[in-house]
Design a protein around this motif. Sequence first.
Motif, PDB file in Angstrom:
ATOM      1  N   VAL A 263       0.572  -1.315  -0.197  1.00 16.52           N
ATOM      2  CA  VAL A 263       0.272   0.029  -0.506  1.00 16.52           C
ATOM      3  C   VAL A 263       1.019   0.990   0.317  1.00 16.52           C
ATOM      4  CG1 VAL A 263      -1.293   1.288   1.949  1.00 16.52           C
ATOM      5  CG2 VAL A 263      -1.980  -1.130   1.113  1.00 16.52           C
ATOM      6  N   ARG A 264       1.605   1.393   0.769  1.00 19.67           N
ATOM      7  CA  ARG A 264       3.249   2.943   0.719  1.00 19.67           C
ATOM      8  C   ARG A 264       3.471   2.995  -0.534  1.00 19.67           C
ATOM      9  NH1 ARG A 264       4.400  -0.293   6.053  1.00 19.67           N
ATOM     10  NH2 ARG A 264       3.382   0.289   7.647  1.00 19.67           N
ATOM     11  N   ASN A 265       3.780   2.170  -1.362  1.00 23.69           N
ATOM     12  CA  ASN A 265       4.273   1.289  -2.666  1.00 23.69           C
ATOM     13  C   ASN A 265       4.056   2.300  -4.024  1.00 23.69           C
ATOM     14  OD1 ASN A 265       6.959   0.731  -1.502  1.00 23.69           O
ATOM     15  ND2 ASN A 265       6.860  -1.302  -2.101  1.00 23.69           N
TER      16      ASN A 265
ATOM     17  N   THR B 233       2.924   5.640  -3.179  1.00 19.68           N
ATOM     18  CA  THR B 233       3.926   6.656  -3.737  1.00 19.68           C
ATOM     19  C   THR B 233       3.929   6.286  -5.214  1.00 19.68           C
ATOM     20  OG1 THR B 233       5.716   6.138  -1.847  1.00 19.68           O
ATOM     21  CG2 THR B 233       6.256   6.919  -4.209  1.00 19.68           C
ATOM     22  N   LEU B 234       3.428   5.852  -5.678  1.00 22.25           N
ATOM     23  CA  LEU B 234       3.506   5.826  -7.233  1.00 22.25           C
ATOM     24  C   LEU B 234       1.882   6.709  -7.311  1.00 22.25           C
ATOM     25  CD1 LEU B 234       4.010   4.847 -10.357  1.00 22.25           C
ATOM     26  CD2 LEU B 234       2.478   2.581  -9.840  1.00 22.25           C
TER      27      LEU B 234
ATOM     28  N   GLY C  23       0.398  11.578 -10.119  1.00 24.86           N
ATOM     29  CA  GLY C  23       0.030  13.151 -10.260  1.00 24.86           C
ATOM     30  C   GLY C  23      -1.673  12.542  -8.726  1.00 24.86           C
ATOM     31  N   ILE C  24      -1.703  12.182  -8.610  1.00 28.35           N
ATOM     32  CA  ILE C  24      -3.211  11.442  -7.744  1.00 28.35           C
ATOM     33  C   ILE C  24      -2.789  12.465  -5.955  1.00 28.35           C
ATOM     34  CG2 ILE C  24      -4.254  10.033  -6.671  1.00 28.35           C
ATOM     35  CD1 ILE C  24      -4.119   7.819  -9.043  1.00 28.35           C
ATOM     36  N   GLU C  25      -2.789  13.317  -5.579  1.00 31.34           N
ATOM     37  CA  GLU C  25      -2.599  13.922  -4.793  1.00 31.34           C
ATOM     38  C   GLU C  25      -3.307  13.131  -2.767  1.00 31.34           C
ATOM     39  OE1 GLU C  25      -3.134  17.892  -4.140  1.00 31.34           O
ATOM     40  OE2 GLU C  25      -2.068  17.856  -5.826  1.00 31.34           O
TER      41      GLU C  25
ATOM     42  N   GLY D 270      -0.922   9.145   3.687  1.00 32.77           N
ATOM     43  CA  GLY D 270      -1.322   9.477   2.170  1.00 32.77           C
ATOM     44  C   GLY D 270      -2.042   9.040   1.135  1.00 32.77           C
ATOM     45  N   GLY D 271      -3.425   8.377   2.047  1.00 31.95           N
ATOM     46  CA  GLY D 271      -4.046   7.919   0.909  1.00 31.95           C
ATOM     47  C   GLY D 271      -5.165   7.451   2.171  1.00 31.95           C
TER      48      GLY D 271
END
Length: 432
Positions: A289-291, A294-295, A300-302, A339-340
């Motif tokens: 999930v963390r990777n 990052t991708l 461009g998906i903030e 981040g998500g």
Amino acid sequence: MTDAPAFAPGARRALTHRVGSAELGAVAALLGTDDPALGVRAAATLVTRLLVTHFPGPGTRLLREEFRYPGRLAEGDMVEVSAAVTERLPDGRLRLACRVLRVGEMEPVLDGLAEVAPPDAPPGTETPFDTHPRRMLNALLARCAGRPAVPTAVVHPCDGRSLAGAMLAARHGLIAPVLVGPETRIRAAAETERLDLGGVEILSTPHSHASAEAAVRLAAERRVRALMKGSLHTDELMSAALSRAAGLRTERRVSHAFVMDAPLYPRLLVITDAAINIAPDLEAKADIVRNAITLANAIGIELPRIAILSAVETVTPKLASTLEAAALCKMADRGQIGGGILDGPLAFDNAVSEAAAKSKGIVSAVAGRADVLVVPDIESGNMLAKQLALLGGAETAGIVLGLHIPVALTSRSDDATSRLASAALLRLTARD
């Protein structure tokens, strides 16, 4: 304007092409119906692709088309797509007779006239027939604009497709390639594909295993900042890259992600992990999930919406994937994954269809609008990605994350568009 003899009346170009689900799926999405009788409209797309990639070539402006569709078109049909100059007007415009024929048949699928303004570039600068820019590729290339090419070891590019894909990425300014492999085989592939390797560094190796080790050494020595798979097996390259002695590993679990553009879905989809982790446990899934976050940020998906998939949307001890999905969501709540926006377990339909989520009474910021799909295991992920590509007409790009450098993993069957999109992911995820 291009010299007159290049496009004099009678000049003709023809190419053969096997019709895929991508062409038919895009037409169905545009028209809002999958009526087989309307699939023939895809023939016009093939003609357009010929005109803007080969003849006259990149930079061609399409002014007018008058086409008839007397035949039908189906997935798997082998067709000949042709254009011939019938008239060159004083202002340089060309009138072209265009045709699409099933190979071996006389009755055309499409015929008619097109009027174009040819490009200023000289003949011979055309791009491969299967590199017509599409939605995902356009978005990735636009995001790469202005960034310098990333030094990249292209590992064992000994077949035409992998070498042509690398050189296409170099021409787009995405990578500065170092070709690692048997030099005689690389040059033979370049000659077959009519590729100019002038100025490109070649590090000669005796075989594929040595190619992988040499490319990884270049990365460890920081002579390159990315790796791109050529015609060797994935396990050869990844075994070398994952070796503790290579020095490329980080504290994170390494994972693979597909970025996919499905014609019927309104946004790009990241699918992970469908290529490296066979049956990841909770800790591995957290890194997956963390990777993926990052991708997603890189493309461009903030604040990506992340759906943790299972067969059902309820937590049940009978399905370990539902327990792990719930645990991942709680980890996100506690700040262990940032981040998500995570939600799960979600079934596939609930993750990508708002109507399906509503019918199940699911209230969620993710359901129906997922940016990332985290699959339970490699089998489900691999099947999902291939179904979207082969039956859903999705365009794909692939990247390995979690090392100090990104690795572009492409399949031997991938076309130039997919290889170029994967190179764009390299450019976006490589450290400057």
